[in-house]
Write an enzyme that holds these catalytic residues in place. Structure first.
Site, PDB file in Angstrom:
ATOM      1  N   TRP A 223       1.054  -1.113   0.004  1.00 15.06           N
ATOM      2  CA  TRP A 223      -0.017  -0.021  -0.048  1.00 15.06           C
ATOM      3  C   TRP A 223       0.913   1.073   0.058  1.00 15.06           C
ATOM      4  CZ3 TRP A 223      -1.888   2.307   4.784  1.00 15.06           C
ATOM      5  CH2 TRP A 223      -2.944   3.577   4.563  1.00 15.06           C
ATOM      6  N   ASP A 304      -0.134  -5.336   9.756  1.00 16.44           N
ATOM      7  CA  ASP A 304      -1.113  -4.256   9.424  1.00 16.44           C
ATOM      8  C   ASP A 304      -2.375  -5.219   9.080  1.00 16.44           C
ATOM      9  OD1 ASP A 304      -2.766  -2.307   8.648  1.00 16.44           O
ATOM     10  OD2 ASP A 304      -1.450  -1.721   7.162  1.00 16.44           O
ATOM     11  N   LYS A 340     -12.762  -1.231   6.557  1.00 21.95           N
ATOM     12  CA  LYS A 340     -13.458  -2.127   5.576  1.00 21.95           C
ATOM     13  C   LYS A 340     -14.463  -3.135   6.060  1.00 21.95           C
ATOM     14  CE  LYS A 340     -10.763  -0.725   2.385  1.00 21.95           C
ATOM     15  NZ  LYS A 340      -9.543   0.186   2.934  1.00 21.95           N
TER      16      LYS A 340
END
Length: 492
Positions: A223, A304, A340
């Site tokens: 990311w 993460d 999410k």
């Protein structure tokens, strides 16, 4: 115009150009000369025969000259004061004169271009936000019910620096397990964070503060914001290999080599599940090998975990990598996000936790995390934390959430199967099995930047130029069109 007030006067024609030159040298020069003029004017106020003779012998002419001179003096004074202010403003504006506009965020730039497109066939598969089969944003029923219960029942007071205690407790149980010995032994230092980004940023600051000579190993690719986060924390970034372009899968051999070759005691960033942007995750057996090599090298693992539950539909399965490292005795760091898996994108709610040797160390680490958070944002927002703690803390609401997060995960998994099937039925000679082998929000399609450009220009399909497809942007109404477009740009 430099001299707007001055239009006549005996001195104007004689002195205008000289004062202009003085002004160009700086206002101080003009002010100094104005003081000289003022002294001259005072002398002119007391004419003598010599002054009169010098001015062709008439007091009237002398007075007219003095009047014009005084008008000139007053006009110059006003101009100098005004232009001095302008120069001061210019000096202040020069503080930022060298700043160039920042480059546009590649993902947000995709959305901007999509919104400007007037085509009825346009499709946005660039942004990582869930959409239902009608292409609409979703608010989960469990979240709506939690908001109903919260409404009017809570004050708006500050949370502690460490955030909502209840939200943090529920987050730890979700990540580490309901019966985690680490929770029971109070060995986890944890604080509420500003979603996953904030959790990563706070940990990066913590790493920099207490291991200032360390560096962070980040997967290639990752990311994009991971680079920004650790760079802005002032830590050197190193890369370890992760993705294998030819197979569209994991380059496990290269990954293990980089782990072995890194200096002992290095910090590594790991994606717990649903790797962004590739959707490629190690198998359980591969995670065990990674964990074992980390023990040999004494590396620190920072996970993460932005997609727990959203990847497979099963939060326990999605936390497997974290649990493996804990079973092997690692002291890990963990960033959690509810953007999410609970659809709380705009609430910015997450959690940062660090596993410690004992309770005493956990207390110390938490105090330091709070110390770092204080000048960053003082304390986190309350509303999202109330939603999360209400949903996870209530048996029925948590059950509903588990059902709803599975619906989201299953829809994305279904879109993967349908996209692959349609591409194969179109007669594509390429292998598309990686679409279903990958998992989570994103599919790393393998398309080149030039092919992505053609998708946008010719078919009004928007995605990032690295070929990353947000599977949540696909639905039963557009997946056929997208498949046909991908086939067209990849068949030559």
């Amino acid at each position: 115009m430099l001299w707007p007030e001055i239009t006549n006067g005996l001195i104007y024609d004689v002195e205008r150009h000289r004062l202009q030159r003085l002004y160009d040298k700086g206002p101080d020069q003009v002010h100094a000369n104005l003081r000289i003029y003022k002294n001259q004017f005072n002398v002119l106020g007391k004419p003598t025969p010599r002054h009169i003779e010098a001015n062709r012998g008439t007091v009237t002419h002398f007075k007219n000259r003095r009047k014009a001179a005084m008008a000139f003096h007053n006009a110059i004074s006003r101009i100098v004061l005004r232009r001095s202010s302008v120069i001061g403003a210019r000096c202040m504006s020069s503080w930022w004169r060298s700043i160039e506009p920042a480059p546009k965020d590649p993902i947000l730039g995709v959305t901007e271009a999509f919104l400007m497109d007037q085509s009825p066939n346009k499709v946005n598969v660039g942004v990582g936000a869930y959409r239902d089969d009608n292409g609409k944003p979703v608010v989960l029923d469990c979240v709506r019910e939690a908001e109903r219960r919260i409404a009017g029942n809570q004050n708006m007071e500050y949370l502690p620096i460490g955030g909502s205690i209840k939200m943090v407790e529920e987050s730890l149980k979700l990540a580490y397990g309901e019966n985690s010995e680490f929770i029971k032994d109070k060995r986890i230092a944890a604080v509420q964070a500003l979603s996953g980004t904030g959790a990563c940023r706070l940990f990066a600051a913590f790493q920099q503060r207490f291991h200032p000579d360390s560096q962070i190993y980040i997967p290639n690719p990752t990311w994009a914001n991971h680079h920004n986060i650790w760079r802005d924390a002032g830590l050197p970034i190193r890369i370890y290999q992760y993705y294998h372009p030819e197979s569209r899968g994991l380059d496990f051999a290269a990954l293990m080599d980089d782990i072995k070759n890194a200096p002992n005691g290095s910090f590594f960033l790991l994606h717990a599940c649903a790797h962004n942007p590739t959707g490629v995750d190690p198998t359980e057996e591969q995670w065990r090998e990674i964990s074992s090599q980390f023990k040999v090298k004494g590396h620190f693992a920072f996970f993460d975990m932005a997609y727990q539950g959203f990847a497979s539909g099963n939060p326990e399965r999605d936390a497997k990598a974290v649990r493996i490292f804990l079973e092997d005795g690692h002291l890990i760091g963990l960033a959690q996000s509810y953007a999410k898996n609970m659809g709380l994108y705009g609430q910015r709610v997450g959690c940062l936790s660090v596993v410690c040797e004992d309770e005493k160390q956990a207390i110390a680490v938490k105090s330091r995390l709070q110390q770092l958070a204080r000048p960053m944002y003082s304390n986190p927002p309350v509303h999202g934390a109330l939603i999360v703690s209400t949903v996870l803390g209530d048996t029925q609401l948590k059950k509903l959430w588990l059902q709803e997060v599975k619906v989201m995960a299953d829809r994305i998994i279904g879109m993967r199967s349908e996209l692959r099937e349609k591409l194969e039925k179109l007669g594509s000679r390429l292998s598309w099995k990686h679409i279903t082998n990958q998992i989570g929000m994103f599919c790393y399609s393998g398309m080149s930047p030039e092919q992505v450009d053609r998708l946008t220009k010719e078919f009004h399909i928007y995605m990032t130029r690295n070929g990353r497809i947000s599977m949540a942007g696909l639905n039963t109404g557009n997946v056929g069109y997208v498949a046909e477009a991908i086939h067209e740009v990849t068949k030559s």
